[in-house]
Design a protein around this motif. Structure first.
Motif, PDB file in Angstrom:
ATOM      1  N   THR A 255     -16.029   8.513  -3.738  1.00 29.31           N
ATOM      2  CA  THR A 255     -15.396   8.489  -2.469  1.00 29.31           C
ATOM      3  C   THR A 255     -15.440   7.356  -1.493  1.00 29.31           C
ATOM      4  OG1 THR A 255     -17.612   9.517  -1.618  1.00 29.31           O
ATOM      5  CG2 THR A 255     -15.807  11.154  -2.219  1.00 29.31           C
ATOM      6  N   LYS A 256     -15.817   6.088  -2.362  1.00 28.75           N
ATOM      7  CA  LYS A 256     -16.047   4.975  -1.580  1.00 28.75           C
ATOM      8  C   LYS A 256     -14.899   4.570  -0.870  1.00 28.75           C
ATOM      9  CE  LYS A 256     -17.259   0.095  -2.799  1.00 28.75           C
ATOM     10  NZ  LYS A 256     -17.503  -0.710  -4.091  1.00 28.75           N
ATOM     11  N   TYR A 257     -13.608   4.855  -1.425  1.00 28.10           N
ATOM     12  CA  TYR A 257     -12.343   4.318  -0.757  1.00 28.10           C
ATOM     13  C   TYR A 257     -11.634   5.611  -0.117  1.00 28.10           C
ATOM     14  CZ  TYR A 257     -13.260   0.839  -4.055  1.00 28.10           C
ATOM     15  OH  TYR A 257     -13.705  -0.304  -4.993  1.00 28.10           O
ATOM     16  N   ASP A 258     -12.308   6.615   0.269  1.00 26.11           N
ATOM     17  CA  ASP A 258     -11.608   7.777   0.857  1.00 26.11           C
ATOM     18  C   ASP A 258     -11.355   7.271   2.292  1.00 26.11           C
ATOM     19  OD1 ASP A 258     -11.842   8.997  -1.430  1.00 26.11           O
ATOM     20  OD2 ASP A 258     -13.065  10.689  -0.482  1.00 26.11           O
ATOM     21  N   ASN A 259     -11.770   6.266   2.926  1.00 22.43           N
ATOM     22  CA  ASN A 259     -11.457   6.039   4.200  1.00 22.43           C
ATOM     23  C   ASN A 259     -10.290   5.168   4.569  1.00 22.43           C
ATOM     24  OD1 ASN A 259     -13.566   7.946   5.419  1.00 22.43           O
ATOM     25  ND2 ASN A 259     -14.965   6.372   5.194  1.00 22.43           N
ATOM     26  N   ILE A 260      -9.653   4.534   3.528  1.00 21.42           N
ATOM     27  CA  ILE A 260      -8.611   3.829   3.600  1.00 21.42           C
ATOM     28  C   ILE A 260      -7.268   4.664   4.113  1.00 21.42           C
ATOM     29  CG2 ILE A 260      -6.649   2.833   2.111  1.00 21.42           C
ATOM     30  CD1 ILE A 260      -9.197   1.692   0.241  1.00 21.42           C
ATOM     31  N   ASP A 261      -6.583   4.011   5.022  1.00 24.91           N
ATOM     32  CA  ASP A 261      -5.618   4.454   5.842  1.00 24.91           C
ATOM     33  C   ASP A 261      -4.346   4.703   5.013  1.00 24.91           C
ATOM     34  OD1 ASP A 261      -3.615   5.473   7.363  1.00 24.91           O
ATOM     35  OD2 ASP A 261      -4.198   4.545   9.195  1.00 24.91           O
ATOM     36  N   ILE A 262      -4.073   5.694   4.224  1.00 22.70           N
ATOM     37  CA  ILE A 262      -2.826   5.827   3.383  1.00 22.70           C
ATOM     38  C   ILE A 262      -1.583   5.672   3.944  1.00 22.70           C
ATOM     39  CG2 ILE A 262      -1.628   7.484   1.708  1.00 22.70           C
ATOM     40  CD1 ILE A 262      -4.313   8.351   0.884  1.00 22.70           C
ATOM     41  N   GLU A 263      -1.454   6.406   5.164  1.00 25.93           N
ATOM     42  CA  GLU A 263      -0.203   6.210   6.101  1.00 25.93           C
ATOM     43  C   GLU A 263       0.079   4.815   6.250  1.00 25.93           C
ATOM     44  OE1 GLU A 263       1.634   8.695   7.149  1.00 25.93           O
ATOM     45  OE2 GLU A 263       0.506  10.375   6.260  1.00 25.93           O
TER      46      GLU A 263
ATOM     47  N   SER B 281     -11.970  14.752  -4.913  1.00 23.89           N
ATOM     48  CA  SER B 281     -12.442  15.227  -3.725  1.00 23.89           C
ATOM     49  C   SER B 281     -10.896  16.074  -2.987  1.00 23.89           C
ATOM     50  CB  SER B 281     -13.029  14.264  -2.787  1.00 23.89           C
ATOM     51  OG  SER B 281     -12.079  13.647  -2.409  1.00 23.89           O
ATOM     52  N   ASP B 282     -11.263  16.847  -2.189  1.00 22.23           N
ATOM     53  CA  ASP B 282     -10.286  17.645  -1.334  1.00 22.23           C
ATOM     54  C   ASP B 282      -9.426  16.486  -0.372  1.00 22.23           C
ATOM     55  OD1 ASP B 282     -10.771  20.076  -2.104  1.00 22.23           O
ATOM     56  OD2 ASP B 282     -11.915  20.703  -0.449  1.00 22.23           O
ATOM     57  N   LYS B 283     -10.220  15.575   0.023  1.00 19.88           N
ATOM     58  CA  LYS B 283      -9.475  14.368   0.613  1.00 19.88           C
ATOM     59  C   LYS B 283      -8.566  13.775  -0.327  1.00 19.88           C
ATOM     60  CE  LYS B 283     -10.552  10.824   4.131  1.00 19.88           C
ATOM     61  NZ  LYS B 283     -11.072  10.004   4.944  1.00 19.88           N
ATOM     62  N   GLN B 284      -8.862  13.382  -1.584  1.00 21.77           N
ATOM     63  CA  GLN B 284      -8.311  12.668  -2.371  1.00 21.77           C
ATOM     64  C   GLN B 284      -6.978  13.355  -2.866  1.00 21.77           C
ATOM     65  OE1 GLN B 284     -11.456  11.950  -5.099  1.00 21.77           O
ATOM     66  NE2 GLN B 284     -12.256  10.103  -4.231  1.00 21.77           N
ATOM     67  N   LYS B 285      -7.345  14.830  -3.175  1.00 17.61           N
ATOM     68  CA  LYS B 285      -6.090  15.575  -3.548  1.00 17.61           C
ATOM     69  C   LYS B 285      -5.173  15.442  -2.365  1.00 17.61           C
ATOM     70  CE  LYS B 285      -8.530  18.646  -6.467  1.00 17.61           C
ATOM     71  NZ  LYS B 285      -8.948  20.102  -6.670  1.00 17.61           N
ATOM     72  N   HIS B 286      -5.608  15.557  -1.224  1.00 22.38           N
ATOM     73  CA  HIS B 286      -4.598  15.297   0.160  1.00 22.38           C
ATOM     74  C   HIS B 286      -3.743  14.167   0.151  1.00 22.38           C
ATOM     75  CE1 HIS B 286      -3.002  16.266   3.970  1.00 22.38           C
ATOM     76  NE2 HIS B 286      -3.264  15.190   4.358  1.00 22.38           N
ATOM     77  N   GLY B 287      -4.653  12.954  -0.326  1.00 19.36           N
ATOM     78  CA  GLY B 287      -4.162  11.548  -0.176  1.00 19.36           C
ATOM     79  C   GLY B 287      -2.850  11.545  -1.221  1.00 19.36           C
ATOM     80  N   ALA B 288      -3.464  12.166  -2.477  1.00 18.16           N
ATOM     81  CA  ALA B 288      -2.466  12.171  -3.728  1.00 18.16           C
ATOM     82  C   ALA B 288      -1.120  12.989  -3.165  1.00 18.16           C
ATOM     83  CB  ALA B 288      -3.095  12.683  -4.709  1.00 18.16           C
ATOM     84  N   GLU B 289      -1.303  14.037  -2.655  1.00 19.94           N
ATOM     85  CA  GLU B 289      -0.021  14.960  -2.397  1.00 19.94           C
ATOM     86  C   GLU B 289       0.736  13.845  -1.308  1.00 19.94           C
ATOM     87  OE1 GLU B 289       1.261  18.788   0.279  1.00 19.94           O
ATOM     88  OE2 GLU B 289      -0.697  18.593  -0.644  1.00 19.94           O
ATOM     89  N   LYS B 290       0.289  13.235  -0.349  1.00 19.73           N
ATOM     90  CA  LYS B 290       0.788  12.320   0.683  1.00 19.73           C
ATOM     91  C   LYS B 290       1.621  11.284  -0.400  1.00 19.73           C
ATOM     92  CE  LYS B 290      -1.581  12.397   4.800  1.00 19.73           C
ATOM     93  NZ  LYS B 290      -2.687  11.556   5.751  1.00 19.73           N
ATOM     94  N   VAL B 291       1.061  10.541  -1.037  1.00 17.43           N
ATOM     95  CA  VAL B 291       1.340   9.611  -1.934  1.00 17.43           C
ATOM     96  C   VAL B 291       2.711  10.181  -2.665  1.00 17.43           C
ATOM     97  CG1 VAL B 291       1.236   7.960  -3.579  1.00 17.43           C
ATOM     98  CG2 VAL B 291      -0.395   8.128  -1.872  1.00 17.43           C
TER      99      VAL B 291
END
Length: 133
Positions: free
Chosen positions: A26-34, A79-89
């Motif tokens: 989760t080291k990179y989970d705080n990167i702003d995907i938007e 993680s849930d955050k990563q799944k959400h990010g993958a969906e955005k991308v």
């Protein structure tokens, strides 16, 4: 009795460490995907990294390394955050960068193994509906 409790504690710590190792960092989970998706220069750097035509940042290299496994396991280690990010991308690429999506699909799914597997997610994303994992 104290020996048994110590053994149970050590076993629980070891087990939690093994379970944690099963998840992507989760080291990179705080990167702003938007921010990346809405900045053409940043987006292009990540896209070039993934298609091996440019330098990778540490997080881009990590993504490139885990992407095949994430596809194979349906993001089960995300993680849930990563799944959400993958969906955005995924949604962004399918609706705004379909040619880039096709390039990456051809790189990471040369044998079309995942194309059928993820057809429903692709349909949901292009229709603006939530993607289910």
């Amino acid at each position: 009795m104290a020996g048994k409790l110590l053994f149970v504690f050590i076993f629980a710590v070891a087990l939690s460490g093994a379970l944690t190792a099963e998840l992507y960092t989760t080291k990179y989970d705080n990167i702003d995907i938007e921010d990346i998706l809405n900045n053409e220069r940043l987006y292009q750097k990540y896209f070039d990294c993934l298609r091996s035509s440019g330098k990778c940042t540490a997080d881009g290299q990590y993504l490139k390394e885990v992407l095949p496994d994430a596809l194979q396991t349906e993001c089960s280690k995300c993680s849930d955050k990563q799944k959400h990010g993958a969906e955005k991308v995924l949604r962004f690429m399918l609706t705004k960068k379909p040619e880039d999506y096709q390039v990456l699909e051809n790189i990471f799914d040369k044998e079309s193994i995942y194309r059928k597997k993820y057809e429903e997610q692709k349909r949901l994303a292009t229709e603006g509906k939530p993607i289910e994992y």
